[in-house]
Write an enzyme that holds these catalytic residues in place. Structure first.
Site, PDB file in Angstrom:
ATOM      1  N   HIS A 286       0.835  -1.205   0.000  1.00  0.00           N
ATOM      2  CA  HIS A 286       0.000   0.000   0.000  1.00  0.00           C
ATOM      3  C   HIS A 286       0.871   1.257   0.000  1.00  0.00           C
ATOM      4  O   HIS A 286       0.907   1.974  -0.985  1.00  0.00           O
ATOM      5  CB  HIS A 286      -1.020   0.024   1.139  1.00  0.00           C
ATOM      6  N   ASP A 337      -5.307  -8.010  -3.546  1.00  0.00           N
ATOM      7  CA  ASP A 337      -5.678  -7.762  -2.163  1.00  0.00           C
ATOM      8  C   ASP A 337      -7.026  -8.369  -1.791  1.00  0.00           C
ATOM      9  O   ASP A 337      -7.139  -9.567  -1.608  1.00  0.00           O
ATOM     10  CB  ASP A 337      -5.640  -6.254  -1.880  1.00  0.00           C
TER      11      ASP A 337
END
Length: 482
Positions: A286, A337
């Site tokens: 991220h 994800d």
């Protein structure tokens, strides 16, 4: 499985020829690709005017297979089921309210169900152009929180699912020991995640020792809020100088940044760079909320980042400073994800479109030297994503694993486009299945846009989902146990 499909999986052709392939940052023509006995490219040679008599002629432009560098397979069972408002403690629906609902899935799913869900996900990832997936694996124990007799039970469920679909898998067992910066332990609804530095390294070693085809391992740290500095240090002592990927969630949420500053006196990435000797093995997942100084610190240490644009959009995380990450030369990889998208084209599109919306400009990621936005992003990803899965080489290059994607030239958005613009159209103009064939280690795993063996996988997934959510009713409700 048909006889033809079975033959494709067990007896691959060893020589391929294509009129067009993406090599060294550009389309090259009349390319011969030869596979060795280990499933790696023995030779990649443009300028071969005609295919050899025994070569398989690929019916479209060829791209390298892509690595999904961040996946939580069990969350495929949750995709699409959190799009109704659920207020959190602060009165809004955000990452933290989503997380509490996601825990309901984590508490429900058993080993057989995990295999069924993961097989469906991995088949979809293959169809979406991923040929390797890095599983950020923190679902470790049985539903009651007790360890399985074999601590690797859920790792084997993932490995079996990957083998069934035909995708490569990197298992990343996760260090996860507390509920937050100032929490002494995990919450009760996090009981399946409990691990120690010793258990993480032991699981890594068990997966590596299995020596299964297309399977390898690394290690991961859930986040600096979920693992203490002494425990991270201990895990790194176990790892030593081993060449393996080390992944960590970091800088995803503003609240995480605020809590880090309050407890440690530093921002998360700033603290990580200060406390540990990051190197090229590290993958920062991220890294959404990073300052220029933090970006410079990551760049100086040679670590990489993994961005997951569709999940970050779905969860309302925010937008990373992509131009600065690119300009700093930080290695970049993509991840699926939470599995709201399973196609790297969509991830790359959102990666650029987010910046266009933020800056109100077009082709933000392009440069004067590399005018193709898709071309520059693809090259930056291909140049670095192999390390996210522990591979020294990746792409259409001799020595790399023989993974390839064959573009469907009749796909909407690609059909009729000049050959030189196929990649641009693929990323920014398509809205359907675009890969006609997919090869992993020289073996065909997708034919005519569908994963080979998809029917059986889909049947088990449907039954699994019915079992998981049969009591959910018309209003999905994730049940956590306190």
């Amino acid at each position: 499985m048909s006889e033809r499909a079975s033959a494709d999986r067990t007896s691959p052709a060893r020589d391929f020829w294509t009129a067009q392939a993406w090599i060294d940052g550009r389309w090259q023509h009349d390319v011969l690709l030869r596979v060795d006995d280990t499933g790696h490219w023995r030779e990649v040679r443009p300028g071969v005017a005609a295919p050899p008599p025994d070569a398989t002629v690929l019916a479209g432009p060829v791209l390298p297979g892509m690595i999904d560098a961040h996946s939580h397979a069990f969350q495929r069972a949750f995709a699409g089921l959190s799009e109704r408002r659920a207020d959190s403690a602060n009165g809004v629906d955000d990452f933290w309210s989503w997380r509490d609902r996601m825990y309901g899935v984590a508490l429900r799913i058993d080993a057989d169900q995990l295999r069924a869900v993961a097989a469906q996900l991995y088949a979809e990832l293959l169809q979406g152009g991923y040929t390797q997936v890095c599983e950020f694996h923190y679902l470790q124990h049985a539903q009651d929180g007790k360890a399985y007799d074999d601590p690797a039970t859920l790792s084997w469920a993932l490995a079996d699912a990957a083998a069934e679909a035909g995708i490569g898998l990197t298992v990343l067992p996760v260090l996860y020991e507390r509920a937050g910066f100032d929490a002494p332990a995990l919450r009760h609804d996090q009981r399946r995640f409990r691990s120690t530095p010793q258990s993480v390294h032991a699981l890594y070693a068990a997966v590596q020792a299995a020596r299964r085809p297309l399977l390898n391992a690394g290690v991961a740290i859930h986040s600096i809020r979920a693992a203490s500095a002494p425990s991270i240090e201990e895990l790194l002592r176990h790892v030593g100088s081993e060449e393996l990927p080390i992944h960590i969630h970091i800088g995803e949420q503003v609240r995480e940044v605020e809590e880090s500053i309050a407890v440690t006196g530093a921002r998360p990435i700033e603290w990580l760079c200060r406390e540990f000797a990051l190197d090229r093995r590290w993958q920062l997942v991220h890294a959404t909320h990073a300052t220029p100084d933090e970006i410079g610190g990551v760049a100086a240490r040679g670590a990489g980042i993994v961005v997951c644009p569709t999940t970050e959009a779905n969860l309302g995380d925010g937008l990373a400073d992509l131009p600065r990450w690119l300009d700093a030369g930080v290695p970049l990889a993509l991840g699926s994800d939470s599995q709201v998208s399973r196609h790297w084209v969509e991830e790359m599109r959102w990666l650029e479109y987010g910046q266009r919306l933020l800056q109100r400009q077009r082709n933000v990621s392009a440069t004067a030297q590399q005018s193709s936005t898709a071309g520059r992003l693809l090259e930056r990803i291909l140049a670095s994503e192999g390390r996210s899965a522990g591979f020294p080489q990746w792409g259409l290059v001799a020595g790399a694993r023989a993974d390839a994607l064959v573009v469907d030239v009749a796909a909407p958005g690609v059909h009729g486009v000049p050959p030189s613009h196929v990649l641009d159209a693929l990323v920014f103009a398509t809205d359907g299945q675009v890969f006609r064939e997919v090869y992993v280690a020289g073996r065909q795993v997708v034919a005519e846009g569908c994963c080979i063996g998809r029917a059986d996988i889909e049947s088990r997934f449907g039954a699994c989902m019915a079992s998981l959510w049969s009591d959910a009713g018309s209003e999905f409700e994730a049940r956590t146990t306190s």
